[in-house]
Write a protein that holds these residues in place. Structure first.
Motif, short mmCIF file in Angstrom:
data_model
loop_
_atom_site.label_atom_id
_atom_site.label_comp_id
_atom_site.label_asym_id
_atom_site.label_seq_id
_atom_site.Cartn_x
_atom_site.Cartn_y
_atom_site.Cartn_z
N UNK A 1 -4.57 -13.06 -5.63
CA UNK A 1 -3.57 -13.08 -4.57
C UNK A 1 -2.61 -11.90 -4.66
N UNK A 2 -2.57 -11.27 -5.86
CA UNK A 2 -1.67 -10.15 -6.06
C UNK A 2 -2.39 -8.81 -6.01
N UNK A 3 -3.75 -8.84 -5.92
CA UNK A 3 -4.52 -7.61 -5.93
C UNK A 3 -5.18 -7.40 -4.58
N UNK A 4 -5.55 -6.16 -4.32
CA UNK A 4 -6.14 -5.81 -3.02
C UNK A 4 -7.64 -6.05 -3.05
N UNK A 5 -8.06 -7.31 -3.10
CA UNK A 5 -9.48 -7.63 -3.06
C UNK A 5 -10.00 -7.37 -1.65
N UNK A 6 -11.07 -6.60 -1.51
CA UNK A 6 -11.55 -6.22 -0.17
C UNK A 6 -12.29 -7.35 0.53
N UNK A 7 -11.53 -8.24 1.15
CA UNK A 7 -12.15 -9.35 1.86
C UNK A 7 -12.73 -8.91 3.19
N UNK A 8 -12.51 -7.67 3.56
CA UNK A 8 -13.05 -7.11 4.79
C UNK A 8 -13.78 -5.83 4.45
N UNK A 9 -14.65 -5.37 5.35
CA UNK A 9 -15.39 -4.13 5.07
C UNK A 9 -14.46 -2.96 4.76
N UNK A 10 -14.93 -2.06 3.91
CA UNK A 10 -14.15 -0.88 3.49
C UNK A 10 -14.65 0.33 4.28
N UNK A 11 -13.72 1.06 4.86
CA UNK A 11 -14.07 2.30 5.55
C UNK A 11 -14.48 3.34 4.50
N UNK A 12 -15.45 4.19 4.86
CA UNK A 12 -15.95 5.14 3.87
C UNK A 12 -14.86 6.09 3.37
N UNK A 13 -13.89 6.36 4.20
CA UNK A 13 -12.82 7.28 3.77
C UNK A 13 -11.97 6.65 2.67
N UNK A 14 -12.04 5.33 2.53
CA UNK A 14 -11.28 4.63 1.49
C UNK A 14 -12.14 4.27 0.28
N UNK A 15 -13.43 4.58 0.34
CA UNK A 15 -14.34 4.15 -0.73
C UNK A 15 -14.02 4.80 -2.06
N UNK A 16 -13.70 6.10 -2.06
CA UNK A 16 -13.37 6.80 -3.29
C UNK A 16 -12.16 6.18 -3.97
N UNK A 17 -11.13 5.85 -3.19
CA UNK A 17 -9.92 5.24 -3.78
C UNK A 17 -10.23 3.86 -4.35
N UNK A 18 -11.11 3.11 -3.67
CA UNK A 18 -11.46 1.78 -4.16
C UNK A 18 -12.20 1.88 -5.50
N UNK B 1 -22.31 2.04 10.59
CA UNK B 1 -20.93 1.73 10.95
C UNK B 1 -19.89 2.47 10.11
N UNK B 2 -20.33 3.34 9.18
CA UNK B 2 -19.41 4.07 8.30
C UNK B 2 -18.50 3.13 7.52
N UNK B 3 -19.05 1.99 7.16
CA UNK B 3 -18.33 1.01 6.36
C UNK B 3 -19.28 0.42 5.32
N UNK B 4 -18.69 -0.18 4.26
CA UNK B 4 -19.47 -0.96 3.31
C UNK B 4 -18.74 -2.28 3.05
N UNK B 5 -19.48 -3.27 2.62
CA UNK B 5 -18.88 -4.58 2.34
C UNK B 5 -19.63 -5.24 1.19
N UNK B 6 -19.39 -4.76 -0.01
CA UNK B 6 -20.08 -5.30 -1.19
C UNK B 6 -19.68 -6.75 -1.41
N UNK B 7 -18.40 -7.00 -1.34
CA UNK B 7 -17.89 -8.36 -1.57
C UNK B 7 -18.54 -9.36 -0.61
N UNK B 8 -18.46 -9.06 0.68
CA UNK B 8 -19.01 -9.99 1.67
C UNK B 8 -20.53 -10.08 1.58
N UNK B 9 -21.17 -8.98 1.26
CA UNK B 9 -22.63 -8.97 1.17
C UNK B 9 -23.13 -9.89 0.07
#
Length: 615
Positions: free
Chosen positions: A11-28, A258-266
């Protein structure tokens, strides 16, 4: 840390519950590298799967068909076989339908066939009109059989009413591609079988190798698959490694569309269709690392006919942010960024006090998992260490051994390396004057000279433009107990030295690119006669020049076999076990130059052959 505390951390961390845009993938990915708590929390949430019914899989009559009782198909997603005549419960197989990014039932995830379940496996392949099988395990893993060679029938007997024959096989360093012919009654079908070889159980593979494997699978299914059925994917249990591959494939499709990834949801979705898909945190993090590499590198494969235009583009410069960027330099910087660092722990053998003096540079030490061990122990030390490292080729694992020019105290060890590992090909990329820094370790005239327990006898020598060769017969003086048991006492071994004379010590690259290509050809002709034992590459310092030879050789073999080239991948491959190989943008650019010369040489030879045939 308990699950409750992990969930609280979520609840305190930025868990990617939604798809991640590729421009944010490196930071993740950087967050995962620097914050293990976040990765742990996220994977704990993935692991929370409500139990789904597995009634059929748990029936006593079906339990014998489950090789790994932990991984059982759910009732809702299991594959139902057409019942066999007069056989109760013959509709069961441990296999599950899996939806892809955009296609329902695009895959079938299943366990590796056993002797008992192989007939059902082939029944499923036939019934579902499968055109491609992806196998992610070896037959042996952890010294036990985890999957039979189900493409081989004993005594040519069919699997039930389906005859199975391998009609073609292509073996590469990290995977095998087979064409398998199925015959049922009067109908025949040819399907492709892709087996990835370098993925041990409970671990992760090299990112570039699995991405290249997936590329080959995708190329076939996109252009050559004649059947409309799902792709069958399996490891040993049809769970962990299978789940990683499916999650990677689905996210790469999503990245493209879609220029997105969603490991968590997948993975949450995969686990609703089959349990234990993606087994541990290391595999979970690996998915992010592999997806980032795929995004950063893009498509680096170049068809041969496009090589000249691609090199012209790479040679140009582009203005970005007010500065001029050289594309060759940018590609090389990316390779450096993606090359893993070798820790002191994995190179423990070379850092031992009694071995340190055998290294020209204590920074240049081979990892223990990739160094050739000496078995002809010499002297009082009885040491198995030499500063040398295995490097994969295009068609063969550990195709090259790269070593440094020996010091005075390691001259005898080089001959141990040649003898113990049957290196009947030695390539020397430097021809220095004998000195304290470069002591002589072979003779080209005069009497036989012993090197420790080895006596190489010069049999013949030849001199060609820019290259000279020497043939030696090697006799070992002392006898070990192991040799006595193996019956190799006083065994004579032969090796041929190839010395490249057009690469002066002061030059960054050779003075003749054509001579290097001719050296490739001479080595190939010699190995064709003597067998494909490892080629020993002698570098002045253990890294310079050798990486160029290995990477360019890999790329040229790819051209010969597939009429395409991937210099980027070839260079990244040779740097896995020794990151310093191909250590400058100039060496990287020269790999391309060698490949271009090779293409020109082959084209010229083919044209000359065509002209002679016409006349």
């Amino acid at each position: 840390m308990t699950l409750a505390s992990l969930l609280q951390a979520h609840s305190q961390l930025a868990v990617p519950l939604h798809p991640i845009d590729v421009k944010d993938l490196g930071r993740q990915v950087s967050r995962y590298r620097n914050n293990k708590a976040q990765l742990k929390a996220e994977f704990a949430i993935v692991n929370r799967n409500p139990p789904l019914p597995q009634t059929q899989a748990k029936l006593r009559s079906n339990s014998g068909k489950n090789s790994f009782p932990k991984v059982l198909p759910y009732d809702e997603t299991r594959v139902l076989l057409q019942p066999a005549p007069n056989e109760s419960y013959s509709d069961y197989i441990n296999a599950s339908y899996i939806d892809s990014f955009d296609i329902p039932r695009a895959y079938i995830a299943t366990q590796g066939p056993s002797k008992k379940t192989a007939p059902d496996f082939w029944r499923m392949v036939w019934q579902e009109r499968v055109g491609c099988i992806v196998m992610l395990t070896r037959v042996f893993d952890f010294i036990k059989v985890v999957c039979i060679e189900y493409w081989k029938a004993e005594n040519d007997e069919p699997f039930g009413d389906i005859a199975v024959t391998v009609v073609n096989k292509e073996t590469l360093a990290n995977f095998i591609v087979r064409t398998v012919r199925l015959r049922r009654g009067h109908e025949e079908r040819d399907i492709k079988h892709f087996q990835f070889l370098e993925w041990p159980m409970h671990r992760v593979p090299d990112t570039s190798h699995i991405l290249e494997f997936r590329r080959r699978v995708l190329d076939y299914t996109a252009h050559h698959n004649n059947f409309d059925g799902p792709i069958v994917v399996h490891c040993c249990d049809g769970g962990s490694r299978t789940g990683v591959y499916l999650a990677l494939d689905m996210n790469l499709d999503m990245l493209l569309c879609e220029s997105q990834i969603d490991v968590f949801g997948c993975i949450r979705l995969l686990r609703q269709m089959r349990p234990y898909m993606v087994e541990n945190k290391a595999q979970y993090r690996f998915l992010y690392e592999a997806l980032l590499e795929a995004y950063l590198t893009g498509d680096t494969v170049i068809p041969v006919l496009e090589l000249a235009s691609r090199m012209k583009m790479l040679s140009g410069k582009t203005s970005v942010g007010g500065r001029r960027i050289n594309h060759f330099h940018e590609e090389f910087k990316l390779i450096q960024r993606l090359t893993p660092h070798l820790s002191t722990g994995v190179c423990a053998g070379g850092h031992r006090t009694d071995n340190r003096y055998k290294n020209r540079d204590v920074i240049m030490v081979p990892p223990d998992y990739a160094r050739p061990y000496l078995t002809s122990f010499q002297g009082q030390e009885q040491s198995d260490y030499i500063n040398a490292v295995y490097v994969d080729g295009f068609q063969r694992k550990n195709d090259f051994i790269v070593t440094e020019w020996p010091q005075r105290n390691t001259v005898n060890d080089v001959w141990s390396l040649v003898y113990d590992h049957d290196c009947n090909t030695v390539v020397m990329l430097i021809d220095p004057q004998t000195s304290t820094n470069f002591p002589s370790f072979f003779h080209e005239k005069g009497k036989q000279k012993p090197y420790g327990v080895f006596t190489p006898e010069l049999i013949s020598w030849q001199h060609y433009p820019n290259i000279r060769t020497m043939m030696y017969k090697i006799r070992k003086k002392t006898v070990s107990l192991q040799e006595m048991m193996m019956g190799t006492v006083n065994e004579l071994k032969s090796t041929q030295f190839f010395v490249l004379e057009c690469w002066p010590e002061s030059n960054k690259v050779p003075t003749s690119t054509a001579a290097v290509i001719e050296l490739f050809n001479m080595v190939d002709r010699w190995r064709l006669k003597t067998g494909n034992k490892p080629v020993l590459i002698v570098s002045p310092d253990g890294f310079s020049r050798a990486g160029v030879f290995c990477a360019a050789k890999i790329a040229c073999e790819q051209i010969t076999m597939h009429q395409e080239v991937d210099v980027f991948h070839a260079v990244k491959t040779v740097k896995i076990n020794r990151p310093q190989l191909v250590n400058s943008p100039m060496e990287y650019k020269y790999c391309y130059d060698l490949v271009r010369t090779y293409v020109y040489t082959v084209a010229t030879a083919n044209n000359a052959k065509s002209d002679s045939t016409d006349h």
